[in-house]
Design a protein around this motif. Structure first.
Motif, PDB file in Angstrom:
ATOM      1  N   ALA A   1       0.827  -1.208   0.000  1.00  0.00           N
ATOM      2  CA  ALA A   1       0.000   0.000   0.000  1.00  0.00           C
ATOM      3  C   ALA A   1       0.861   1.257   0.000  1.00  0.00           C
ATOM      4  O   ALA A   1       0.584   2.221  -0.731  1.00  0.00           O
ATOM      5  CB  ALA A   1      -0.937  -0.010   1.204  1.00  0.00           C
TER       6      ALA A   1
ATOM      7  N   ASP B   1       1.728   4.279  -3.509  1.00  0.00           N
ATOM      8  CA  ASP B   1       1.551   5.728  -3.480  1.00  0.00           C
ATOM      9  C   ASP B   1       2.895   6.381  -3.810  1.00  0.00           C
ATOM     10  O   ASP B   1       3.866   6.177  -3.086  1.00  0.00           O
ATOM     11  CB  ASP B   1       1.081   6.172  -2.093  1.00  0.00           C
ATOM     12  CG  ASP B   1       0.814   7.661  -1.993  1.00  0.00           C
ATOM     13  OD1 ASP B   1       1.283   8.421  -2.871  1.00  0.00           O
ATOM     14  OD2 ASP B   1       0.144   8.072  -1.024  1.00  0.00           O
TER      15      ASP B   1
ATOM     16  N   GLU C   1       4.057   9.110  -3.211  1.00  0.00           N
ATOM     17  CA  GLU C   1       4.575   9.921  -2.112  1.00  0.00           C
ATOM     18  C   GLU C   1       5.292   9.087  -1.058  1.00  0.00           C
ATOM     19  O   GLU C   1       6.123   9.606  -0.306  1.00  0.00           O
ATOM     20  CB  GLU C   1       3.433  10.703  -1.454  1.00  0.00           C
ATOM     21  CG  GLU C   1       2.746  11.690  -2.374  1.00  0.00           C
ATOM     22  CD  GLU C   1       3.694  12.786  -2.847  1.00  0.00           C
ATOM     23  OE1 GLU C   1       4.508  13.259  -2.026  1.00  0.00           O
ATOM     24  OE2 GLU C   1       3.630  13.161  -4.028  1.00  0.00           O
ATOM     25  N   THR C   2       4.960   7.810  -0.972  1.00  0.00           N
ATOM     26  CA  THR C   2       5.544   6.947   0.073  1.00  0.00           C
ATOM     27  C   THR C   2       6.201   5.695  -0.517  1.00  0.00           C
ATOM     28  O   THR C   2       6.414   4.712   0.185  1.00  0.00           O
ATOM     29  CB  THR C   2       4.462   6.521   1.083  1.00  0.00           C
ATOM     30  OG1 THR C   2       3.389   5.860   0.391  1.00  0.00           O
ATOM     31  CG2 THR C   2       3.914   7.728   1.832  1.00  0.00           C
ATOM     32  N   ALA C   3       6.512   5.732  -1.808  1.00  0.00           N
ATOM     33  CA  ALA C   3       7.009   4.538  -2.493  1.00  0.00           C
ATOM     34  C   ALA C   3       8.457   4.198  -2.152  1.00  0.00           C
ATOM     35  O   ALA C   3       8.900   3.081  -2.393  1.00  0.00           O
ATOM     36  CB  ALA C   3       6.864   4.694  -4.004  1.00  0.00           C
TER      37      ALA C   3
END
Length: 205
Positions: free
Chosen positions: A131, A135, A137-139
């Motif tokens: 999850a 994203d 932004e948080t990969a």
């Protein structure tokens, strides 16, 4: 063999279960006798359509995952045939770490032999990492093999690793290199064997 100590990079989510080695690198692309030339065909039938055009919906065809160094995968990753070219394709593409609930045993051994870290985590943690990876932004995840931790989304996740596997990866030791670390003992044994069994040596005249 390339060492693996720490890695920070983009993680790509690919949570399909039972991805086999023929999916990772189709047999028709396994023509090289060296370890190069496979990365361009990684997941070929998932990445490209019948005309050779990229499939826009496949994760590795989209930014930022085109530059993925980590793959968060489903259970039993690397099942099927024992072809080592599957790991060569991943490594050449730039993937140095795989995170999944489970791996095929032979595939995992091939990973270690080629400097790719296979991390096994429970399904809930893999789903959480997938999850985050999904994203942009948080990969980015960080993997620390000496500390046996993954840092993702501000969370530190521990993982287990066989001490022998950990030692080999941190020091960049393939099977031959492991054998050579015992060269003094091997040489000593050969000297002893030569002295103990001189009757087996050919006569010199």
């Amino acid at each position: 063999m390339e060492r693996f100590t720490t890695l920070t990079g983009v993680a790509a989510p690919l949570l399909r279960g039972n991805i086999d080695t023929d999916t990772i690198i189709p047999q028709r692309w396994c023509k090289s006798v060296t370890r190069t030339g496979f990365g361009a065909h990684l997941f070929h039938d998932l990445r490209f359509d019948g005309a050779g055009a990229e499939r826009a919906d496949f994760v590795l065809n989209r930014a930022p995952w085109r530059a993925a160094a980590i793959l968060v995968a489903g259970a039993n990753f690397g099942c099927g045939s024992s072809r080592e070219a599957a790991v060569w394709a991943l490594h050449e593409f730039g993937v140095r770490c795989l995170i999944a609930p489970s791996f095929s045993d032979i595939f995992a051994r091939n990973c270690v032999a080629n400097g790719v870290l296979p991390v096994t985590l429970d399904e809930d943690r893999v789903a959480r990492l997938a999850a985050l990876a999904g994203d942009p932004e948080t990969a980015a995840l960080s993997v620390d093999l000496p500390a046996q931790t993954i840092v993702a989304g501000g969370e530190q996740i521990p993982f287990e690793m066989d001490p022998y596997v950990r030692h080999r990866l941190i020091n960049g030791l393939d099977e031959i290199a492991v054998t050579l670390t015992h060269e003094p003992e091997i040489a000593a044994h050969e000297r002893w064997l030569g002295a103990a069994r001189r009757w087996r040596l050919p006569a010199r005249g």
